[in-house]
Scaffold this active site. Structure first.
Site, PDB file in Angstrom:
ATOM      1  N   LYS A  70       0.779  -1.306  -0.048  1.00 16.80           N
ATOM      2  CA  LYS A  70      -0.157   0.080  -0.153  1.00 16.80           C
ATOM      3  C   LYS A  70       0.811   1.290   0.104  1.00 16.80           C
ATOM      4  O   LYS A  70       2.129   1.280   0.195  1.00 16.80           O
ATOM      5  CB  LYS A  70      -0.954  -0.247   1.332  1.00 16.80           C
ATOM      6  CG  LYS A  70      -0.207  -0.057   2.656  1.00 16.80           C
ATOM      7  CD  LYS A  70      -1.049  -0.417   3.735  1.00 16.80           C
ATOM      8  CE  LYS A  70      -0.340  -0.315   5.143  1.00 16.80           C
ATOM      9  NZ  LYS A  70      -1.103  -1.034   6.076  1.00 16.80           N
TER      10      LYS A  70
ATOM     11  N   TYR B 186      13.150  31.511   6.140  1.00 15.27           N
ATOM     12  CA  TYR B 186      12.025  32.238   6.238  1.00 15.27           C
ATOM     13  C   TYR B 186      11.831  32.523   7.968  1.00 15.27           C
ATOM     14  O   TYR B 186      12.215  31.714   8.573  1.00 15.27           O
ATOM     15  CB  TYR B 186      10.820  31.372   5.870  1.00 15.27           C
ATOM     16  CG  TYR B 186      10.535  31.339   4.408  1.00 15.27           C
ATOM     17  CD1 TYR B 186      10.523  32.448   3.571  1.00 15.27           C
ATOM     18  CD2 TYR B 186      10.296  30.114   3.884  1.00 15.27           C
ATOM     19  CE1 TYR B 186      10.216  32.450   2.295  1.00 15.27           C
ATOM     20  CE2 TYR B 186      10.107  30.168   2.165  1.00 15.27           C
ATOM     21  CZ  TYR B 186      10.093  31.409   1.607  1.00 15.27           C
ATOM     22  OH  TYR B 186       9.785  31.211   0.331  1.00 15.27           O
TER      23      TYR B 186
HETATM   24  C1  PLP Z   1      -0.309  -2.018   6.793  1.00 17.08           C
HETATM   25  C2  PLP Z   1      -0.775  -3.359   7.592  1.00 17.08           C
HETATM   26  C3  PLP Z   1       0.170  -4.306   7.662  1.00 17.08           C
HETATM   27  C4  PLP Z   1       1.435  -4.160   7.436  1.00 17.08           C
HETATM   28  O1  PLP Z   1       2.258  -3.772   8.681  1.00 17.08           O
HETATM   29  P1  PLP Z   1       3.770  -3.579   8.976  1.00 17.08           P
HETATM   30  O2  PLP Z   1       3.949  -3.273  10.343  1.00 17.08           O
HETATM   31  O3  PLP Z   1       4.177  -2.694   7.966  1.00 17.08           O
HETATM   32  O4  PLP Z   1       4.318  -5.037   8.600  1.00 17.08           O
HETATM   33  C5  PLP Z   1      -0.316  -5.666   7.896  1.00 17.08           C
HETATM   34  N1  PLP Z   1      -1.602  -5.650   8.158  1.00 17.08           N
HETATM   35  C6  PLP Z   1      -2.578  -4.617   8.036  1.00 17.08           C
HETATM   36  C7  PLP Z   1      -4.137  -5.011   8.253  1.00 17.08           C
HETATM   37  C8  PLP Z   1      -2.115  -3.436   7.598  1.00 17.08           C
HETATM   38  O5  PLP Z   1      -2.679  -2.412   7.582  1.00 17.08           O
END
Ligand code: PLP
Length: 380
Positions: free
Chosen positions: A50, A276
């Site tokens: 993702k 800034y």
């Molecule tokens: C993002 C996510 C993961 C991955 O978790 P990591 O700590 O990056 O391994 C796993 N399960 C769900 C439901 C997630 O939303």
């Protein structure tokens, strides 16, 4: 041939010319192999890709993992799954947080939803019925304590009743998510979640008459609760080289290295200011370097004001004054450097976790913040 690719890999010293996020696919393979070696050989591996593969490069990461025979991918939203399908990815894709408005597209693109509430189940059943789909693969998400998404433990009856005598859906897997898998102080809570999950999946198996694939572990779960790997695990951050623990981090290789260059240098006199709001006021003679990377590239304002350092010629240089949209200024008074020299923001031995910690955040946030404006350079 070998020699040529060896030279190629060594070359990115200095002259990258502009802000670049280098994506090292051999590091990805190393991390994938590492987590596989912690698991039983038959345990399936779902790679979480993702948010552009945690801010790296979703396409090259997914293609590499598909070539390594990963079993599943997960994305958060339908749009992300569509990008993977457009790129020719054929591995099953779990969509963790689909919205009803995208269900039709999800089905058309052969993506598999997480069904996480009575409402979502009802709506998805409606859409599959309209499209006269049979045994469409879905995944049931149960809440065991994170209190974010998921059916409740006592929804098992409701789910099995809703599916009785219908064949639109096939329950491929049942899963849950740990709230504090990286935190040893919350061990009792995590074990409780795992126990609740077992009860739920046992009850569900009885009602359905078949046992779906079970999964509850994320990266830190794999490290801390390997006994709860069931039939599949889900890893994101670990694949990208961070394990939420310094010992694990030593065995992993960061996939992404964020580099930039010195655009211009300035000699600053005592009492002068930089940037800034005149946020940096000099107490003496200083030399500063201006870098072509700012908050629009993902380096938020909280990294400014002397809290965070980057690396020039292997030495630490503090980010001074306010972070601008397109630039930051660093203090290079004690570093022998010149315009055009390379600067490492994080990556390799300069941990993104450490960079993030300087501004009270975590590797996940800084990695996913690197905006699409930054050039990606894929190193095979
Ligand atoms: C993002 C996510 C993961 C991955 O978790 P990591 O700590 O990056 O391994 C796993 N399960 C769900 C439901 C997630 O939303």
């Amino acid at each position: 041939m070998l020699k040529k690719s060896f030279l190629k890999r060594k070359r990115p010293m200095n002259r990258i010319g502009e802000t670049t996020l280098e994506i090292d696919l051999s590091a990805l393979e190393h991390n994938f192999d590492h987590f596989k070696s912690r698991l039983d050989p038959q345990t399936k591996f779902l790679a979480v890709v993702k948010a552009f593969a945690y801010g790296s490069d979703m396409m090259s990461i997914a293609k590499k993992l598909e070539a390594l025979n990963v079993d599943y991918f997960a994305v958060a939203y339908v749009k992300e799954g569509v990008l993977l399908r457009d790129a020719g990815i054929e591995t099953p894709i779990l969509v963790l947080h689909p919205q009803v408005t995208n269900f039709s597209e999800l089905i058309d693109r052969n993506l598999e939803p997480s069904l996480y509430s009575r409402r979502i189940l009802r709506e998805f059943l409606n859409v599959t019925k309209e499209k006269t789909r049979h045994r469409y693969p879905v995944h049931l998400k149960f809440n065991t304590g994170l209190n974010r998404l998921g059916f409740w433990e006592n929804d098992v009856d409701h789910v099995s009743k809703a599916l009785e005598g219908r064949d639109e859906l096939e329950i491929v897997s049942v899963f849950s998510h740990l709230a504090a898998s990286e935190d040893e102080n919350e061990r009792a809570f995590s074990l409780q979640q795992i126990d609740t999950f077992k009860k739920i999946s046992t009850a569900l198996t009885q009602k359905l008459g078949h046992r779906p694939v079970r999964h509850i572990l994320n990266t830190s779960g794999i490290v801390n609760y390997p006994e709860a790997q069931f039939e599949m695990v889900r890893s994101g951050i670990g694949l990208y080289g961070y394990g939420n623990h310094h010992v694990i981090d030593e065995t992993l290789k960061p996939v992404a290295t964020l580099k930039t260059v010195i655009s211009q240098m300035h000699k600053i006199e005592p009492e002068e200011s930089v940037g800034y709001n005149r946020a940096f006021k000099s107490d003496g003679y200083r030399v500063t370097a201006t870098l072509p990377i700012g908050h629009a590239d993902g380096i938020g304002r909280r990294y400014g004001q002397g809290k965070t350092h980057v690396f020039v010629k292997g030495e630490k240089a503090l980010i001074i004054g306010n972070v601008c949209m397109d630039m930051i200024m660093i203090d290079v008074t004690d570093i022998d450097c010149e315009e055009g020299d390379e600067v490492i923001i994080f990556g390799g031995k300069h941990s993104a976790e450490e960079f993030a910690a300087s501004a009270n955040t975590i590797s996940y946030e800084i990695l996913t913040a690197i905006s699409q404006r930054v050039k990606r350079l894929i190193i095979p």
